[in-house]
Motif scaffolding. Sequence first.
Motif, PDB file in Angstrom:
ATOM      1  N   VAL A  48       1.008  -1.434  -0.122  1.00 51.64           N
ATOM      2  CA  VAL A  48      -0.041  -0.035   0.132  1.00 51.64           C
ATOM      3  C   VAL A  48       0.839   1.172   0.000  1.00 51.64           C
ATOM      4  O   VAL A  48       0.610   2.179  -0.832  1.00 51.64           O
ATOM      5  CB  VAL A  48      -0.796   0.128   1.007  1.00 51.64           C
ATOM      6  N   PRO A  49       1.793   1.538   0.803  1.00 46.32           N
ATOM      7  CA  PRO A  49       2.506   2.625   0.548  1.00 46.32           C
ATOM      8  C   PRO A  49       3.489   2.783  -0.676  1.00 46.32           C
ATOM      9  O   PRO A  49       3.475   3.917  -0.896  1.00 46.32           O
ATOM     10  CB  PRO A  49       3.767   2.335   1.913  1.00 46.32           C
ATOM     11  N   MET A  50       3.804   1.716  -1.369  1.00 49.32           N
ATOM     12  CA  MET A  50       4.570   1.724  -2.497  1.00 49.32           C
ATOM     13  C   MET A  50       3.466   2.464  -3.627  1.00 49.32           C
ATOM     14  O   MET A  50       3.621   3.213  -4.452  1.00 49.32           O
ATOM     15  CB  MET A  50       4.862   0.413  -2.753  1.00 49.32           C
ATOM     16  N   ILE A  51       2.033   1.703  -3.437  1.00 49.62           N
ATOM     17  CA  ILE A  51       1.362   2.449  -4.479  1.00 49.62           C
ATOM     18  C   ILE A  51       0.985   3.997  -4.028  1.00 49.62           C
ATOM     19  O   ILE A  51       0.690   4.901  -5.038  1.00 49.62           O
ATOM     20  CB  ILE A  51      -0.012   1.625  -4.181  1.00 49.62           C
ATOM     21  N   VAL A  52       0.780   4.117  -2.717  1.00 51.54           N
ATOM     22  CA  VAL A  52       0.525   5.509  -2.477  1.00 51.54           C
ATOM     23  C   VAL A  52       1.457   6.762  -2.983  1.00 51.54           C
ATOM     24  O   VAL A  52       1.382   7.603  -3.196  1.00 51.54           O
ATOM     25  CB  VAL A  52       0.383   5.639  -0.923  1.00 51.54           C
ATOM     26  N   TYR A  73       9.499  12.169  -5.455  1.00 50.38           N
ATOM     27  CA  TYR A  73      10.312  10.971  -5.499  1.00 50.38           C
ATOM     28  C   TYR A  73      11.563  10.991  -4.330  1.00 50.38           C
ATOM     29  O   TYR A  73      11.647   9.929  -3.869  1.00 50.38           O
ATOM     30  CB  TYR A  73      11.172  11.171  -6.828  1.00 50.38           C
ATOM     31  N   VAL A  74      11.934  12.400  -4.081  1.00 53.31           N
ATOM     32  CA  VAL A  74      12.796  12.138  -2.996  1.00 53.31           C
ATOM     33  C   VAL A  74      12.155  11.809  -1.587  1.00 53.31           C
ATOM     34  O   VAL A  74      12.717  11.242  -0.731  1.00 53.31           O
ATOM     35  CB  VAL A  74      13.519  13.579  -2.821  1.00 53.31           C
ATOM     36  N   THR A  75      10.854  12.285  -1.529  1.00 50.71           N
ATOM     37  CA  THR A  75       9.949  11.943  -0.505  1.00 50.71           C
ATOM     38  C   THR A  75       9.839  10.464  -0.458  1.00 50.71           C
ATOM     39  O   THR A  75       9.971   9.895   0.924  1.00 50.71           O
ATOM     40  CB  THR A  75       8.693  12.729  -0.567  1.00 50.71           C
ATOM     41  N   ALA A  76       9.601   9.987  -1.473  1.00 53.16           N
ATOM     42  CA  ALA A  76       9.144   8.483  -1.568  1.00 53.16           C
ATOM     43  C   ALA A  76      10.472   7.618  -1.084  1.00 53.16           C
ATOM     44  O   ALA A  76      10.376   6.650  -0.423  1.00 53.16           O
ATOM     45  CB  ALA A  76       8.781   7.971  -2.829  1.00 53.16           C
ATOM     46  N   VAL A  77      11.657   8.209  -1.585  1.00 54.39           N
ATOM     47  CA  VAL A  77      12.813   7.444  -1.384  1.00 54.39           C
ATOM     48  C   VAL A  77      13.318   7.559   0.222  1.00 54.39           C
ATOM     49  O   VAL A  77      13.600   6.407   1.008  1.00 54.39           O
ATOM     50  CB  VAL A  77      13.821   7.862  -2.012  1.00 54.39           C
ATOM     51  N   LEU A  78      12.975   8.748   0.758  1.00 59.28           N
ATOM     52  CA  LEU A  78      13.290   8.561   2.292  1.00 59.28           C
ATOM     53  C   LEU A  78      12.251   7.766   3.126  1.00 59.28           C
ATOM     54  O   LEU A  78      12.605   7.339   4.168  1.00 59.28           O
ATOM     55  CB  LEU A  78      13.028  10.230   2.624  1.00 59.28           C
ATOM     56  N   VAL A  79      11.056   7.798   2.854  1.00 54.63           N
ATOM     57  CA  VAL A  79      10.055   7.222   3.482  1.00 54.63           C
ATOM     58  C   VAL A  79      10.527   5.633   3.357  1.00 54.63           C
ATOM     59  O   VAL A  79      10.396   4.817   4.295  1.00 54.63           O
ATOM     60  CB  VAL A  79       8.706   7.084   2.822  1.00 54.63           C
ATOM     61  N   VAL A  80      10.778   4.973   2.391  1.00 56.21           N
ATOM     62  CA  VAL A  80      11.282   3.755   1.838  1.00 56.21           C
ATOM     63  C   VAL A  80      12.669   3.453   2.950  1.00 56.21           C
ATOM     64  O   VAL A  80      12.713   2.170   3.543  1.00 56.21           O
ATOM     65  CB  VAL A  80      11.769   3.386   0.318  1.00 56.21           C
ATOM     66  N   GLY A  83      11.468   3.699   6.545  1.00 55.91           N
ATOM     67  CA  GLY A  83      10.384   3.031   7.050  1.00 55.91           C
ATOM     68  C   GLY A  83      10.854   1.492   7.157  1.00 55.91           C
ATOM     69  O   GLY A  83      10.520   0.501   8.008  1.00 55.91           O
ATOM     70  N   ARG A  84      11.581   1.291   6.014  1.00 56.17           N
ATOM     71  CA  ARG A  84      12.363  -0.127   6.224  1.00 56.17           C
ATOM     72  C   ARG A  84      13.088  -0.663   7.282  1.00 56.17           C
ATOM     73  O   ARG A  84      13.329  -1.719   7.806  1.00 56.17           O
ATOM     74  CB  ARG A  84      13.181  -0.442   4.858  1.00 56.17           C
ATOM     75  N   LEU A  85      13.623   0.387   7.954  1.00 54.28           N
ATOM     76  CA  LEU A  85      14.498   0.134   9.252  1.00 54.28           C
ATOM     77  C   LEU A  85      13.551  -0.422  10.519  1.00 54.28           C
ATOM     78  O   LEU A  85      14.229  -1.136  11.290  1.00 54.28           O
ATOM     79  CB  LEU A  85      14.782   1.566   9.925  1.00 54.28           C
ATOM     80  N   PHE A  86      12.334  -0.127  10.314  1.00 52.70           N
ATOM     81  CA  PHE A  86      11.401  -0.636  11.344  1.00 52.70           C
ATOM     82  C   PHE A  86      10.198  -1.507  10.860  1.00 52.70           C
ATOM     83  O   PHE A  86       8.972  -1.549  11.511  1.00 52.70           O
ATOM     84  CB  PHE A  86      10.656   0.679  12.144  1.00 52.70           C
ATOM     85  N   ASP A 100      16.025  -5.155   0.279  1.00 46.17           N
ATOM     86  CA  ASP A 100      14.678  -4.764   0.161  1.00 46.17           C
ATOM     87  C   ASP A 100      14.728  -3.329  -0.207  1.00 46.17           C
ATOM     88  O   ASP A 100      13.771  -2.830  -1.055  1.00 46.17           O
ATOM     89  CB  ASP A 100      14.006  -5.234   1.297  1.00 46.17           C
ATOM     90  N   THR A 101      15.313  -2.406   0.380  1.00 41.59           N
ATOM     91  CA  THR A 101      15.485  -1.031   0.086  1.00 41.59           C
ATOM     92  C   THR A 101      15.719  -0.755  -1.090  1.00 41.59           C
ATOM     93  O   THR A 101      15.067   0.019  -1.712  1.00 41.59           O
ATOM     94  CB  THR A 101      16.279  -0.217   0.984  1.00 41.59           C
ATOM     95  N   SER A 102      16.906  -1.371  -1.865  1.00 39.95           N
ATOM     96  CA  SER A 102      17.326  -1.196  -3.202  1.00 39.95           C
ATOM     97  C   SER A 102      15.946  -1.486  -4.152  1.00 39.95           C
ATOM     98  O   SER A 102      15.897  -0.613  -5.015  1.00 39.95           O
ATOM     99  CB  SER A 102      18.559  -1.921  -3.407  1.00 39.95           C
TER     100      SER A 102
END
Length: 263
Positions: A48-52, A73-80, A83-86, A100-102
């Motif tokens: 869901v976050p990836m689609i959003v 795009y930069v916002t999406a990269v930062l979220v990924v 977010g993947r840390l937790f 997974d982040t890459s």
Amino acid sequence: GAFLGALVLLAVWIGPAGWYPLVAAAVGVATWEVVSRLREHTYQIPLVPMIVLGQLMVWMSWPFDTRGLVAAYVTAVLVVMFGRLFYHGRTTPPQNYLRDTSMAIFVLTWIPMFASFAAMLSLISSDGVPGGLYIITFMLCVVASDTGGFIAGVMFGSHPMAPAVSPKKSWEGFAGSVVGGSVTGALTVSMLLQHEWWVGAVMGVGLVICATLGDLVESQFKRELGIKDMSTILPAHGGLMDRLDGMLPSAMVTWLVLSLLGG
């Protein structure tokens, strides 16, 4: 196929108000297909976050053009990245974080980033030439490239281009795509957009190169996952991403050239 073609023509005729929703819907479906296949193969990527985030990138490019796209795009990269840390909570260390982040950043670039350039084609206009003609130019070049490559590949294909990635891709088919894309680019840019024919020919060659490499990227993607199609959403065609693989990267080249023409 006829239904999708009619839908595209209707969206082009309406303008950005029709084209943007169509591109956004395609991005949503394609992201769902790719992320779903990755999740089936142990990749921990939130669907869901990836689609959003992908939708944010597309829609931000309408009012703010490339500035909105880059910011989203930069916002999406930062979220990924953060977010993947937790993903498994604060007390459990992340597993396969780099992998997974890459991959998530790759998907964000591959689908919504490239698709946003296709969406922004509808915003180009110059000297009374509506944005719809820029989209039609792009679509005709893509169709001509695919058709020329298919005909030449079937009739003369004997020298594989990248047998380790896609055994069916041949240099003869690539040559047919170059001829179809460059000739159609020259004709559409000169007749529809009222610019020099050679600019369209150069654009057509760049489009074909990106489309061919896009096909190879998706072939390798599916090869590593061991799948034939991204989904079965389109009868006899596989998934939507199986139809967009070449169009997505070539949209960037087309937007770059045509936006310069349109000022």
